[in-house]
Design a protein around this motif. Structure first.
Motif, mmCIF file in Angstrom:
data_model
loop_
_atom_site.group_PDB
_atom_site.id
_atom_site.type_symbol
_atom_site.label_atom_id
_atom_site.label_comp_id
_atom_site.label_asym_id
_atom_site.label_seq_id
_atom_site.Cartn_x
_atom_site.Cartn_y
_atom_site.Cartn_z
ATOM 1 N N SER A 109 0.848 -1.202 0.000
ATOM 2 C CA SER A 109 0.000 0.000 0.000
ATOM 3 C C SER A 109 0.879 1.246 0.000
ATOM 4 O O SER A 109 2.014 1.230 0.484
ATOM 5 N N HIS A 110 0.357 2.331 -0.569
ATOM 6 C CA HIS A 110 1.111 3.583 -0.684
ATOM 7 C C HIS A 110 0.162 4.744 -0.404
ATOM 8 O O HIS A 110 -0.943 4.797 -0.960
ATOM 9 N N PRO A 111 0.553 5.693 0.442
ATOM 10 C CA PRO A 111 -0.363 6.773 0.822
ATOM 11 C C PRO A 111 -0.752 7.697 -0.323
ATOM 12 O O PRO A 111 -1.815 8.330 -0.273
ATOM 13 N N ASP A 112 0.092 7.785 -1.339
ATOM 14 C CA ASP A 112 -0.171 8.743 -2.421
ATOM 15 C C ASP A 112 -0.488 8.070 -3.760
ATOM 16 O O ASP A 112 -0.473 8.727 -4.804
ATOM 17 N N GLN A 113 -0.758 6.789 -3.741
ATOM 18 C CA GLN A 113 -1.010 6.073 -4.997
ATOM 19 C C GLN A 113 -2.135 5.070 -4.808
ATOM 20 O O GLN A 113 -2.138 4.314 -3.838
ATOM 21 N N ASN A 114 -3.094 5.090 -5.712
ATOM 22 C CA ASN A 114 -4.178 4.103 -5.686
ATOM 23 C C ASN A 114 -3.738 2.885 -6.492
ATOM 24 O O ASN A 114 -3.621 2.955 -7.720
ATOM 25 N N GLY A 131 -5.807 4.216 -0.558
ATOM 26 C CA GLY A 131 -5.750 5.067 0.616
ATOM 27 C C GLY A 131 -6.422 4.427 1.815
ATOM 28 O O GLY A 131 -6.132 3.291 2.180
ATOM 29 N N ASN A 132 -7.366 5.150 2.421
ATOM 30 C CA ASN A 132 -8.072 4.648 3.601
ATOM 31 C C ASN A 132 -9.376 3.940 3.252
ATOM 32 O O ASN A 132 -10.158 3.603 4.145
ATOM 33 N N SER A 133 -9.622 3.731 1.969
ATOM 34 C CA SER A 133 -10.853 3.051 1.544
ATOM 35 C C SER A 133 -10.829 1.590 1.980
ATOM 36 O O SER A 133 -9.773 1.007 2.221
#
Length: 322
Positions: A109-114, A131-133
């Motif tokens: 997972s990456h905070p700035d990439q979907n 993200g947080n989805s």
């Protein structure tokens, strides 16, 4: 392979296969330790998924069966082992699969990439990391399974290297449309499948009306079935930035090229380019799940499997104390 496709089988045969698989797993582990100059005491535990011979997550009595005698592995290695990962999730109403999305989230997972993670093994499955989805993950349908069956039957090869044989054929649009109309592809998640569904009998059902097609045209059409069933799902997520591919299918240059052609607004790349070996993702995932089990931590994601709660997965087979 015969059991996976529904052949009648005796308990004696199942027991013999479980024993043989457990022996092979134990020998493989001991050989690896020897190669790496390690001893059993260097290893905290083994996470062993086993070989799935039947996966039936729906109906009145859902169950899944993985063979490989866990006790035999411990007896050969004297290392604590964790196995039987899927049935606890199913006991809480889940599909028991896929289980790897929790690991995908942990390491990719990456905070700035979907990101969408796509594993193309025998079956193809994807994980959404937005993200947080809420994390979603499910089997899209056949990955390499039908391709391997067909090339093995006609060229006596275990797989279609780089998709070269599929590349040499022409896709039959009518056959493709009929296969894509299979109810599994329209079924909403959570869902999972396997060889007990997508097998040679499933393929033969569709080929009876296409006996005039060349073997390579059928291979090309099967490759397109894998691609289209994946792409149709990826396109449901319009916020995706990239599709990271792992599993054997990531080495198939034809499949990777077709994914790139059809997903023009998404970066398509192997997980190797993002720091995680595509060959080892499944093995790493079950080592990680074993560590979760030993720590008393849940390993499933109810948003993925449909279980009614998080739960510790698997059973622990402790080594003998020195």
């Amino acid at each position: 392979m015969s059991i996976c496709q529904g052949q009648a089988v005796t308990l004696a045969t199942i027991g013999a296969i479980a024993y043989q698989l457990g022996s092979l797993y134990g020998e493989a582990i001991n050989n690896l330790l020897k190669q790496q100059l390690l001893s059993a005491t260097d290893i905290t535990a083994i996470g062993c998924h086993g070989q799935t011979v039947w996966h039936q997550p729906t109906g009145k009595r859902p169950f899944t069966l993985q063979l490989g005698d866990n006790n035999r592995i411990v007896a050969l290695t004297n290392i604590t082992e964790v196995g039987d990962f899927r049935r606890r999730d199913m006991a809480y109403g889940g599909q028991g699969a896929p289980l790897v999305p929790a690991f995908h989230h942990k390491v990719l997972s990456h905070p700035d990439q979907n990101r969408i993670i796509l594993n193309i093994g025998g079956i193809a499955n994807l994980t959404t990391l937005f993200g947080n989805s809420i994390i979603k993950g499910y089997d899209t349908g056949p990955g390499n399974m039908l391709l391997d069956i067909w090339v093995n039957q006609h060229l006596n090869k275990p797989y279609d290297n780089n998709g070269d044989w599929a590349r040499s054929g022409r896709v039959n649009k009518s056959l493709l449309a009929e296969m894509l109309a299979d109810p599994y592809f329209k079924r909403p998640a959570p869902k999972s499948t396997g060889r007990e569904y997508f097998n040679y009998a499933w393929l033969q059902k569709y080929l009876t009306s296409y006996l005039n097609l060349s073997a390579q045209d059928i291979q090309a059409t099967l490759a397109e079935l894998t691609i289209r069933s994946i792409v149709d799902q990826v396109l449901l997520y319009d916020k995706a930035d990239c599709l990271l591919v792992c599993g054997g299918g990531a080495k198939n240059s034809y499949l990777m090229a077709r994914l790139s052609e059809l997903l023009t607004n998404i970066v398509v790349a192997s997980t190797d380019k993002y720091g995680l070996s595509g060959d080892n993702v499944e093995a790493l995932a079950f080592a990680w799940l074993a560590a979760r089990t030993l720590s008393g931590l849940p390993g499933n994601l109810p948003s993925v499997t449909g279980a009614n709660q998080e739960t510790v997965l698997g059973a622990i087979y402790p080594a003998n104390s020195e």
